[in-house]
Design an enzyme around this catalytic site. Structure first.
Site, PDB file in Angstrom:
ATOM      1  N   ARG A 120      -3.223  11.634   3.042  1.00 46.31           N
ATOM      2  CA  ARG A 120      -3.500  10.706   1.566  1.00 46.31           C
ATOM      3  C   ARG A 120      -3.826  11.705   0.449  1.00 46.31           C
ATOM      4  NH1 ARG A 120      -4.949   5.693   2.155  1.00 46.31           N
ATOM      5  NH2 ARG A 120      -4.590   5.558  -0.170  1.00 46.31           N
TER       6      ARG A 120
ATOM      7  N   GLN B 228      -0.303   4.794   0.944  1.00 46.92           N
ATOM      8  CA  GLN B 228      -0.536   4.971   2.373  1.00 46.92           C
ATOM      9  C   GLN B 228       0.679   5.302   3.208  1.00 46.92           C
ATOM     10  OE1 GLN B 228      -3.330   4.717   4.489  1.00 46.92           O
ATOM     11  NE2 GLN B 228      -1.921   5.609   5.733  1.00 46.92           N
TER      12      GLN B 228
ATOM     13  N   ASP C 197      -2.628  -1.703  12.445  1.00 45.48           N
ATOM     14  CA  ASP C 197      -3.462  -1.979  11.360  1.00 45.48           C
ATOM     15  C   ASP C 197      -4.073  -3.036  11.834  1.00 45.48           C
ATOM     16  OD1 ASP C 197      -4.676  -1.903   8.982  1.00 45.48           O
ATOM     17  OD2 ASP C 197      -3.053  -2.997   8.011  1.00 45.48           O
TER      18      ASP C 197
ATOM     19  N   CYS D 135      -3.593   3.209   9.617  1.00 49.55           N
ATOM     20  CA  CYS D 135      -4.024   3.744   8.223  1.00 49.55           C
ATOM     21  C   CYS D 135      -5.407   3.907   8.142  1.00 49.55           C
ATOM     22  CB  CYS D 135      -3.436   2.541   7.205  1.00 49.55           C
ATOM     23  SG  CYS D 135      -3.994   0.980   7.579  1.00 49.55           S
TER      24      CYS D 135
ATOM     25  N   HIS E  71       0.953  -1.107   0.112  1.00 57.26           N
ATOM     26  CA  HIS E  71      -0.039  -0.077  -0.082  1.00 57.26           C
ATOM     27  C   HIS E  71       0.876   1.108   0.030  1.00 57.26           C
ATOM     28  CE1 HIS E  71      -3.572   2.462   0.309  1.00 57.26           C
ATOM     29  NE2 HIS E  71      -3.983   2.140   1.643  1.00 57.26           N
TER      30      HIS E  71
HETATM   31  N1   CP Z   1      -6.149   3.601   4.674  1.00 52.63           N
HETATM   32  C1   CP Z   1      -6.768   3.249   3.597  1.00 52.63           C
HETATM   33  O1   CP Z   1      -6.434   2.977   2.359  1.00 52.63           O
HETATM   34  O2   CP Z   1      -8.131   3.518   3.832  1.00 52.63           O
HETATM   35  P1   CP Z   1      -9.492   2.978   2.763  1.00 52.63           P
HETATM   36  O3   CP Z   1      -9.541   1.541   2.612  1.00 52.63           O
HETATM   37  O4   CP Z   1     -10.678   3.272   3.217  1.00 52.63           O
HETATM   38  O5   CP Z   1      -9.133   3.536   1.439  1.00 52.63           O
HETATM   39  N1  NVA Z   2      -4.305  -4.133   5.895  1.00 51.62           N
HETATM   40  C1  NVA Z   2      -5.441  -3.547   5.441  1.00 51.62           C
HETATM   41  C2  NVA Z   2      -5.103  -1.954   5.082  1.00 51.62           C
HETATM   42  C3  NVA Z   2      -6.465  -1.199   4.809  1.00 51.62           C
HETATM   43  C4  NVA Z   2      -6.162   0.255   4.573  1.00 51.62           C
HETATM   44  C5  NVA Z   2      -6.116  -4.210   4.230  1.00 51.62           C
HETATM   45  O1  NVA Z   2      -5.528  -4.603   3.341  1.00 51.62           O
HETATM   46  O2  NVA Z   2      -7.608  -4.241   4.521  1.00 51.62           O
END
Ligand code: CP
Ligand code: NVA
Length: 301
Positions: free
Chosen positions: A286, A129, A218, A258, A126
């Site tokens: 973001r 993020q 997370d 996040c 990600h």
């Molecule tokens: N942190 C993040 O990516 O949030 P969303 O899944 O809501 O986009």
């Molecule tokens: N680790 C989480 C991050 C969400 C922004 C997921 O992949 O669901």
């Protein structure tokens, strides 16, 4: 910078700094419209609040036009091949933002698209993020050599992107994960081999949180892992970020997450809403950082 932004590993340290500086510049100059007349496709195979809204709002603020494509409408990989989707979107749009399950699908998309492809989260990473988190750290005066970042929880996509950042920016990254929930081995080994940062992998949250400048949490159950919920709740229960864990960190520790948060699971209300938390600033950033990523990639086309 490369055509696409699929992972932090594709950047150099200078490019990370350049993106953070460009973020400051765009924030200070909202009158600039570098995406004027540009159209950006945003593909979402998974749910999203922050990523979707921050990309759509950011594209509009930059003078561009976003097109949201939910998986139910385009059926990427089922209604149509990834290559055909990429080849078509390339002819209509100036960039593609994509949140997909399989990272390989994103790589495939980038291979077939001649316009930039931006990773909006995959099962593997990600990067938007963690670039935004780096910006938040800089804003909070914490982005400095040797800063200790303690990540408590699952060795997931967030951790993999942190490891990629630690291969570029010197830090002490201390990961506390339950046995069996380690991050991607290749990414972990590459981060260690880079020699840029000190990286610990432990199974005790207190050890990771000791003297930390930043404590990061997370979810224990990432999108797509819902069927594993019961087993994960059992395996992770000692990995909660709560006020007793925070006592081991520095007095001026900042708490990051996040989001979305599962309050009462990986983090308590008290900590998430407490004075050390910067989670909403992280979310806001973001928007700012992704505007810089879009501007940089589209302008170098
Ligand atoms: N942190 C993040 O990516 O949030 P969303 O899944 O809501 O986009
Ligand atoms: N680790 C989480 C991050 C969400 C922004 C997921 O992949 O669901």
């Amino acid at each position: 910078m490369e055509k696409d932004f699929l992972s932090i590993a594709a950047l150099t340290q200078a490019e990370v700094v350049e993106l953070l500086d460009l973020t400051d510049m765009l924030k200070a100059n909202p009158q600039l419209k570098p995406l004027s007349g540009k159209t950006v496709a945003a593909i979402f195979q998974k749910p999203s609040l922050r990523t979707r809204v921050s990309f759509e709002v950011g594209i509009v603020q930059l003078g561009g036009y976003p097109i949201y494509l939910g998986n139910e409408s385009i059926g990427i990989g089922s209604r149509e091949s990834v290559a055909d989707v990429a080849n078509m979107l390339t002819r209509f749009c100036d960039a593609i933002v994509a949140r997909v399950h399989d990272h390989g699908m994103l790589v495939d998309m980038a291979k077939h698209a001649t316009v930039p492809v931006i990773n909006a989260l995959t099962d593997l990473s990600h990067p938007c993020q963690i670039m935004s988190d780096a910006y938040t750290l800089r804003q909070c005066g914490k982005l400095r050599d040797g800063m200790k970042i303690a990540y408590i929880g699952d060795g997931n996509n967030i951790v993999n992107s942190w490891l990629e950042l630690a291969s570029l920016i010197p830090m002490h990254l201390s990961l506390a994960v339950p046995l069996g929930y380690e991050p991607d081995r290749t990414i972990f080994e590459a981060a260690r081999a880079s020699g840029v940062s000190t990286i610990d992998l432990v199974h005790n949250p207190v050890e990771a949180a000791a003297d930390a400048d930043v404590v990061y949490a997370d979810t224990w159950i990432s999108m797509g892992q819902e069927k594993e919920k019961i087993r994960r709740m059992y395996d992770f229960w000692e990995f909660q970020v709560n006020s007793s864990l925070l006592k081991h960190a520095k007095d001026d520790v900042i708490v990051m997450h996040c989001l979305p948060a599962h309050r009462g699971e990986e983090i308590t209300d008290e900590v998430l809403d407490g004075k050390h938390s910067v989670v909403y600033l992280q979310g806001e950033n973001r928007l700012h950082v992704q505007k810089a990523i879009l501007t940089k990639l589209i302008s170098q086309q």
